[in-house]
Design a protein around this motif. Structure first.
Motif, short mmCIF file in Angstrom:
data_model
loop_
_atom_site.label_atom_id
_atom_site.label_comp_id
_atom_site.label_asym_id
_atom_site.label_seq_id
_atom_site.Cartn_x
_atom_site.Cartn_y
_atom_site.Cartn_z
N LEU A 165 0.90 -1.19 0.07
CA LEU A 165 -0.19 -0.11 -0.02
C LEU A 165 1.06 1.09 -0.13
O LEU A 165 0.59 2.22 -0.66
CB LEU A 165 -0.98 -0.05 1.03
N THR A 166 1.69 1.06 0.75
CA THR A 166 2.65 2.30 0.90
C THR A 166 3.57 2.53 -0.58
O THR A 166 3.45 3.87 -1.06
CB THR A 166 4.07 2.05 1.62
N ARG A 167 3.74 1.72 -1.06
CA ARG A 167 4.54 1.83 -2.33
C ARG A 167 3.26 2.31 -3.57
O ARG A 167 3.52 3.05 -4.30
CB ARG A 167 5.24 0.28 -2.94
N PHE A 168 2.31 1.69 -3.45
CA PHE A 168 1.22 2.08 -4.51
C PHE A 168 0.98 3.46 -4.32
O PHE A 168 0.75 4.13 -5.29
CB PHE A 168 0.02 1.18 -4.11
N LEU A 169 0.63 4.04 -2.91
CA LEU A 169 0.42 5.35 -2.80
C LEU A 169 1.54 6.28 -3.28
O LEU A 169 1.13 7.29 -3.86
CB LEU A 169 -0.01 5.52 -1.36
N HIS A 170 2.56 5.86 -2.91
CA HIS A 170 3.80 6.59 -3.35
C HIS A 170 3.78 6.75 -4.93
O HIS A 170 4.27 8.09 -5.25
CB HIS A 170 5.09 5.95 -2.67
N TYR A 171 3.71 5.73 -5.72
CA TYR A 171 3.50 5.75 -7.01
C TYR A 171 2.73 7.00 -7.60
O TYR A 171 2.76 7.84 -8.20
CB TYR A 171 3.31 4.48 -7.63
N TRP A 172 1.34 6.86 -6.68
CA TRP A 172 0.26 7.69 -7.42
C TRP A 172 0.42 9.27 -6.85
O TRP A 172 -0.18 10.19 -7.37
CB TRP A 172 -1.09 7.03 -6.89
N GLU A 173 1.27 9.25 -5.96
CA GLU A 173 1.58 10.68 -5.24
C GLU A 173 2.06 11.64 -6.22
O GLU A 173 1.88 12.79 -6.16
CB GLU A 173 2.03 10.69 -3.84
N SER A 174 2.93 11.09 -7.12
CA SER A 174 3.44 11.84 -8.14
C SER A 174 2.55 12.21 -9.39
O SER A 174 3.06 12.59 -10.53
CB SER A 174 4.71 11.21 -8.48
N LYS A 175 1.47 11.41 -9.37
CA LYS A 175 0.48 11.65 -10.68
C LYS A 175 -0.56 12.75 -10.35
O LYS A 175 -0.56 13.21 -9.41
CB LYS A 175 -0.43 10.09 -10.80
N VAL A 219 -3.54 14.78 -9.19
CA VAL A 219 -3.99 14.84 -7.94
C VAL A 219 -5.28 14.40 -7.59
O VAL A 219 -5.54 13.52 -6.79
CB VAL A 219 -4.15 16.29 -7.34
N PRO A 220 -6.16 14.28 -8.62
CA PRO A 220 -7.47 13.53 -8.47
C PRO A 220 -7.41 11.98 -8.43
O PRO A 220 -7.87 11.28 -7.56
CB PRO A 220 -8.50 14.05 -9.74
N GLN A 221 -6.47 11.42 -9.09
CA GLN A 221 -6.31 10.08 -8.83
C GLN A 221 -5.99 9.50 -7.60
O GLN A 221 -6.25 8.74 -7.13
CB GLN A 221 -5.22 9.42 -10.08
N TYR A 222 -4.54 10.33 -7.24
CA TYR A 222 -3.97 10.19 -5.89
C TYR A 222 -4.97 10.26 -4.88
O TYR A 222 -5.00 9.62 -3.75
CB TYR A 222 -2.71 10.86 -5.66
N ALA A 223 -5.89 11.41 -4.75
CA ALA A 223 -6.81 11.59 -3.68
C ALA A 223 -7.73 10.54 -3.67
O ALA A 223 -8.24 9.89 -2.61
CB ALA A 223 -7.58 12.81 -3.99
N TYR A 224 -8.32 9.98 -4.89
CA TYR A 224 -9.20 8.78 -4.77
C TYR A 224 -8.67 7.52 -4.32
O TYR A 224 -9.34 6.98 -3.03
CB TYR A 224 -9.48 8.38 -6.28
N PHE A 225 -7.30 7.21 -4.67
CA PHE A 225 -6.76 5.91 -3.79
C PHE A 225 -6.32 6.15 -2.44
O PHE A 225 -6.57 5.36 -1.66
CB PHE A 225 -5.48 5.74 -4.61
N ARG A 226 -6.12 7.31 -1.95
CA ARG A 226 -5.88 7.70 -0.69
C ARG A 226 -7.20 7.57 0.23
O ARG A 226 -7.20 7.17 1.10
CB ARG A 226 -5.14 9.08 -0.70
N PHE A 227 -8.03 8.25 -0.42
CA PHE A 227 -9.34 8.28 0.19
C PHE A 227 -9.80 6.60 0.49
O PHE A 227 -10.17 6.14 1.53
CB PHE A 227 -10.46 8.84 -0.47
N LEU A 228 -9.77 5.87 -0.66
CA LEU A 228 -10.07 4.38 -0.48
C LEU A 228 -9.13 3.66 0.77
O LEU A 228 -9.83 2.98 1.39
CB LEU A 228 -9.83 3.72 -1.80
#
Length: 117
Positions: A24-34, A36-45
């Protein structure tokens, strides 16, 4: 003659459908650089633990930014009848499924920055 035992039951076939802490940490770290809406969605989830159908069913009325809460009171279901797949809104499965969850400050700030400006 003995009857063969059934193997490969539903319980045995069920695959893990979650990420461990490191994944999960690796996954969110990947999306953090993408974007913002996609990262916000995955973080919320990830930070609320909502089921797929619950997060798809959310409306803006379910989010309380001021009190950092989300109200879970419905879900999206799938209907496979008549050789088609249709989505429909349904109530949560149990009384315990109808709940209010806290949202962390960083996630709230991201959503306010994206959708409330």
């Amino acid at each position: 003659m003995t009857r063969p035992t059934q193997i490969n039951t539903k319980r045995e076939r069920k695959q893990e459908n979650y990420l461990n802490s490191e994944q999960l940490t690796r996954f969110l770290h990947y999306w953090e650089s993408k974007p913002v809406p996609q990262y916000a969605y995955f973080r919320f989830l990830a930070y609320t633990g909502l089921r797929r159908g619950e997060i798809i069913a959310l409306t803006w009325d379910d989010l309380d930014f001021k009190n950092k809460k989300v109200h879970i009171n419905k879900s999206v279901g799938l209907d496979y009848r008549n050789h088609t797949t249709n989505l429909y809104l349904k109530s949560v499965k149990t009384g315990a499924g109808n709940r209010i969850l806290s949202i962390d400050s960083k996630t709230i700030e991201m959503y306010e920055g994206i959708y409330c400006t």
